[in-house]
Design a protein around this motif. Structure first.
Motif, PDB file in Angstrom:
ATOM      1  N   ILE A  84       0.866 -32.940 -24.867  1.00  0.00           N
ATOM      2  CA  ILE A  84       1.381 -34.063 -25.635  1.00  0.00           C
ATOM      3  C   ILE A  84       2.361 -34.852 -24.778  1.00  0.00           C
ATOM      4  CG2 ILE A  84       3.298 -32.733 -26.661  1.00  0.00           C
ATOM      5  CD1 ILE A  84       2.833 -34.337 -29.266  1.00  0.00           C
ATOM      6  N   SER A  85       2.341 -36.168 -24.923  1.00  0.00           N
ATOM      7  CA  SER A  85       3.267 -37.033 -24.190  1.00  0.00           C
ATOM      8  C   SER A  85       3.537 -38.275 -25.037  1.00  0.00           C
ATOM      9  CB  SER A  85       2.687 -37.421 -22.828  1.00  0.00           C
ATOM     10  OG  SER A  85       1.487 -38.155 -22.990  1.00  0.00           O
ATOM     11  N   ARG A  86       4.516 -39.061 -24.622  1.00  0.00           N
ATOM     12  CA  ARG A  86       4.844 -40.273 -25.363  1.00  0.00           C
ATOM     13  C   ARG A  86       5.286 -41.363 -24.406  1.00  0.00           C
ATOM     14  NH1 ARG A  86       9.533 -38.647 -29.404  1.00  0.00           N
ATOM     15  NH2 ARG A  86       9.895 -40.900 -29.598  1.00  0.00           N
ATOM     16  N   ASP A  87       5.071 -42.604 -24.828  1.00  0.00           N
ATOM     17  CA  ASP A  87       5.537 -43.775 -24.103  1.00  0.00           C
ATOM     18  C   ASP A  87       6.430 -44.535 -25.079  1.00  0.00           C
ATOM     19  OD1 ASP A  87       5.925 -46.288 -22.966  1.00  0.00           O
ATOM     20  OD2 ASP A  87       3.940 -46.306 -22.029  1.00  0.00           O
ATOM     21  N   ASN A  88       7.732 -44.394 -24.919  1.00  0.00           N
ATOM     22  CA  ASN A  88       8.658 -44.996 -25.873  1.00  0.00           C
ATOM     23  C   ASN A  88       8.596 -46.518 -25.849  1.00  0.00           C
ATOM     24  OD1 ASN A  88       9.633 -42.494 -26.823  1.00  0.00           O
ATOM     25  ND2 ASN A  88      11.024 -42.343 -25.067  1.00  0.00           N
ATOM     26  N   ALA A  89       8.310 -47.098 -24.698  1.00  0.00           N
ATOM     27  CA  ALA A  89       8.229 -48.566 -24.609  1.00  0.00           C
ATOM     28  C   ALA A  89       7.065 -49.104 -25.437  1.00  0.00           C
ATOM     29  CB  ALA A  89       8.080 -48.991 -23.161  1.00  0.00           C
ATOM     30  N   LYS A  90       6.042 -48.282 -25.610  1.00  0.00           N
ATOM     31  CA  LYS A  90       4.869 -48.687 -26.382  1.00  0.00           C
ATOM     32  C   LYS A  90       4.849 -48.046 -27.768  1.00  0.00           C
ATOM     33  CE  LYS A  90       1.907 -49.394 -22.326  1.00  0.00           C
ATOM     34  NZ  LYS A  90       0.638 -49.011 -21.652  1.00  0.00           N
ATOM     35  N   SER A  91       5.865 -47.272 -28.096  1.00  0.00           N
ATOM     36  CA  SER A  91       5.925 -46.571 -29.398  1.00  0.00           C
ATOM     37  C   SER A  91       4.639 -45.798 -29.647  1.00  0.00           C
ATOM     38  CB  SER A  91       6.161 -47.577 -30.541  1.00  0.00           C
ATOM     39  OG  SER A  91       7.387 -48.255 -30.381  1.00  0.00           O
ATOM     40  N   THR A  92       4.194 -45.099 -28.622  1.00  0.00           N
ATOM     41  CA  THR A  92       2.891 -44.431 -28.668  1.00  0.00           C
ATOM     42  C   THR A  92       3.030 -42.968 -28.262  1.00  0.00           C
ATOM     43  OG1 THR A  92       1.712 -46.490 -28.189  1.00  0.00           O
ATOM     44  CG2 THR A  92       0.543 -44.441 -27.745  1.00  0.00           C
ATOM     45  N   VAL A  93       2.294 -42.120 -28.954  1.00  0.00           N
ATOM     46  CA  VAL A  93       2.202 -40.713 -28.607  1.00  0.00           C
ATOM     47  C   VAL A  93       0.740 -40.418 -28.251  1.00  0.00           C
ATOM     48  CG1 VAL A  93       1.871 -39.954 -31.014  1.00  0.00           C
ATOM     49  CG2 VAL A  93       2.768 -38.350 -29.302  1.00  0.00           C
ATOM     50  N   TYR A  94       0.566 -39.544 -27.268  1.00  0.00           N
ATOM     51  CA  TYR A  94      -0.764 -39.179 -26.800  1.00  0.00           C
ATOM     52  C   TYR A  94      -0.940 -37.671 -26.892  1.00  0.00           C
ATOM     53  CZ  TYR A  94      -0.078 -43.681 -24.421  1.00  0.00           C
ATOM     54  OH  TYR A  94       0.192 -44.998 -24.132  1.00  0.00           O
ATOM     55  N   ILE A  95      -2.195 -37.258 -26.923  1.00  0.00           N
ATOM     56  CA  ILE A  95      -2.487 -35.855 -26.697  1.00  0.00           C
ATOM     57  C   ILE A  95      -3.744 -35.770 -25.842  1.00  0.00           C
ATOM     58  CG2 ILE A  95      -3.752 -35.483 -28.867  1.00  0.00           C
ATOM     59  CD1 ILE A  95      -2.211 -32.649 -28.793  1.00  0.00           C
ATOM     60  N   GLN A  96      -3.589 -35.144 -24.689  1.00  0.00           N
ATOM     61  CA  GLN A  96      -4.690 -34.902 -23.779  1.00  0.00           C
ATOM     62  C   GLN A  96      -5.254 -33.524 -24.101  1.00  0.00           C
ATOM     63  OE1 GLN A  96      -6.102 -36.855 -21.284  1.00  0.00           O
ATOM     64  NE2 GLN A  96      -7.630 -35.226 -21.158  1.00  0.00           N
ATOM     65  N   MET A  97      -6.531 -33.478 -24.444  1.00  0.00           N
ATOM     66  CA  MET A  97      -7.161 -32.228 -24.859  1.00  0.00           C
ATOM     67  C   MET A  97      -8.233 -31.850 -23.842  1.00  0.00           C
ATOM     68  SD  MET A  97      -7.424 -32.930 -28.966  1.00  0.00           S
ATOM     69  CE  MET A  97      -8.646 -34.223 -28.803  1.00  0.00           C
ATOM     70  N   ASN A  98      -8.026 -30.742 -23.163  1.00  0.00           N
ATOM     71  CA  ASN A  98      -8.959 -30.253 -22.158  1.00  0.00           C
ATOM     72  C   ASN A  98      -9.565 -28.929 -22.610  1.00  0.00           C
ATOM     73  OD1 ASN A  98      -8.223 -32.441 -20.480  1.00  0.00           O
ATOM     74  ND2 ASN A  98      -6.569 -31.246 -19.544  1.00  0.00           N
ATOM     75  N   SER A 135     -13.262 -32.980 -22.427  1.00  0.00           N
ATOM     76  CA  SER A 135     -11.909 -33.484 -22.646  1.00  0.00           C
ATOM     77  C   SER A 135     -11.925 -34.744 -23.503  1.00  0.00           C
ATOM     78  CB  SER A 135     -11.240 -33.813 -21.312  1.00  0.00           C
ATOM     79  OG  SER A 135     -11.112 -32.668 -20.497  1.00  0.00           O
ATOM     80  N   LEU A 136     -10.841 -34.933 -24.224  1.00  0.00           N
ATOM     81  CA  LEU A 136     -10.599 -36.169 -24.971  1.00  0.00           C
ATOM     82  C   LEU A 136      -9.117 -36.476 -24.915  1.00  0.00           C
ATOM     83  CD1 LEU A 136     -12.628 -35.942 -28.332  1.00  0.00           C
ATOM     84  CD2 LEU A 136     -12.996 -37.577 -26.484  1.00  0.00           C
ATOM     85  N   ARG A 137      -8.794 -37.754 -25.006  1.00  0.00           N
ATOM     86  CA  ARG A 137      -7.399 -38.168 -25.106  1.00  0.00           C
ATOM     87  C   ARG A 137      -7.240 -39.015 -26.356  1.00  0.00           C
ATOM     88  NH1 ARG A 137      -3.979 -42.668 -21.851  1.00  0.00           N
ATOM     89  NH2 ARG A 137      -1.966 -41.600 -21.692  1.00  0.00           N
ATOM     90  N   LEU A 138      -6.365 -38.574 -27.240  1.00  0.00           N
ATOM     91  CA  LEU A 138      -6.057 -39.319 -28.451  1.00  0.00           C
ATOM     92  C   LEU A 138      -4.772 -40.116 -28.258  1.00  0.00           C
ATOM     93  CD1 LEU A 138      -6.724 -36.605 -31.201  1.00  0.00           C
ATOM     94  CD2 LEU A 138      -8.361 -38.117 -30.063  1.00  0.00           C
ATOM     95  N   SER A 139      -4.750 -41.293 -28.867  1.00  0.00           N
ATOM     96  CA  SER A 139      -3.554 -42.131 -28.843  1.00  0.00           C
ATOM     97  C   SER A 139      -3.140 -42.459 -30.263  1.00  0.00           C
ATOM     98  CB  SER A 139      -3.823 -43.441 -28.099  1.00  0.00           C
ATOM     99  OG  SER A 139      -4.239 -43.202 -26.779  1.00  0.00           O
ATOM    100  N   CYS A 140      -1.852 -42.694 -30.448  1.00  0.00           N
ATOM    101  CA  CYS A 140      -1.330 -43.074 -31.767  1.00  0.00           C
ATOM    102  C   CYS A 140      -0.187 -44.047 -31.533  1.00  0.00           C
ATOM    103  CB  CYS A 140      -0.851 -41.841 -32.513  1.00  0.00           C
ATOM    104  SG  CYS A 140       0.042 -42.198 -34.035  1.00  0.00           S
ATOM    105  N   ALA A 141      -0.391 -45.283 -31.959  1.00  0.00           N
ATOM    106  CA  ALA A 141       0.601 -46.330 -31.742  1.00  0.00           C
ATOM    107  C   ALA A 141       1.300 -46.686 -33.046  1.00  0.00           C
ATOM    108  CB  ALA A 141      -0.071 -47.563 -31.167  1.00  0.00           C
ATOM    109  N   ALA A 142       2.608 -46.735 -32.990  1.00  0.00           N
ATOM    110  CA  ALA A 142       3.414 -47.148 -34.140  1.00  0.00           C
ATOM    111  C   ALA A 142       3.723 -48.634 -34.034  1.00  0.00           C
ATOM    112  CB  ALA A 142       4.710 -46.348 -34.204  1.00  0.00           C
ATOM    113  N   SER A 143       3.712 -49.320 -35.167  1.00  0.00           N
ATOM    114  CA  SER A 143       4.033 -50.737 -35.177  1.00  0.00           C
ATOM    115  C   SER A 143       4.800 -51.080 -36.446  1.00  0.00           C
ATOM    116  CB  SER A 143       2.753 -51.575 -35.098  1.00  0.00           C
ATOM    117  OG  SER A 143       1.934 -51.357 -36.230  1.00  0.00           O
TER     118      SER A 143
END
Length: 123
Positions: free
Chosen positions: A69-83, A17-25
């Motif tokens: 796929i999920s997102r945290d709007n407070a952090k302007s971040t999208v994730y993808i959990q890959m199993n 498994s891996l989890r990718l993150s992507c933060a917008a700024s």
């Protein structure tokens, strides 16, 4: 200036498994759809998953049931959990986001891309 920064790629064994993150700024008014794409050597970039501002999701058939796929709007971040990763999941993974921001004095919604992060699935 808006930018997307990805993290979390690397080398993993098949079945791992891996989890990718992507933060917008930057100067962000709001973020609409966010998504992940991937591109393997010699192949076209393809959709992996998308998520709307209302949390509706869409997945490529090849990753359904394995990726989330999920997102945290407070952090302007999208994730993808890959199993249950497979060798054919190896690729450079790119995030994108449709962001409402000011460009050259014009307020509009623009699509931004991250720089890409390498995922390698190999024993």
């Amino acid at each position: 200036q808006v930018q997307l920064v990805e993290s979390g790629g690397g080398l993993v064994q098949p079945g791992g498994s891996l989890r990718l993150s992507c933060a917008a700024s930057g100067s962000i008014f709001s973020i609409n759809d966010m998504g992940w794409y991937r591109q393997a050597p010699g192949k076209q970039r393809e959709l992996v998953a998308t998520i709307t501002s209302g949390d509706s999701t869409n997945y490529a058939d090849s990753v359904k049931g394995r990726f989330t796929i999920s997102r945290d709007n407070a952090k302007s971040t999208v994730y993808i959990q890959m199993n249950s990763l497979k060798p054919e999941d190896s690729a450079v993974y790119y995030c994108n986001a449709d962001i409402r921001t000011m460009v050259a004095g014009v307020l509009g919604t623009y699509r931004y891309w991250g720089q890409g992060t390498q995922v390698t699935v190999s024993s």
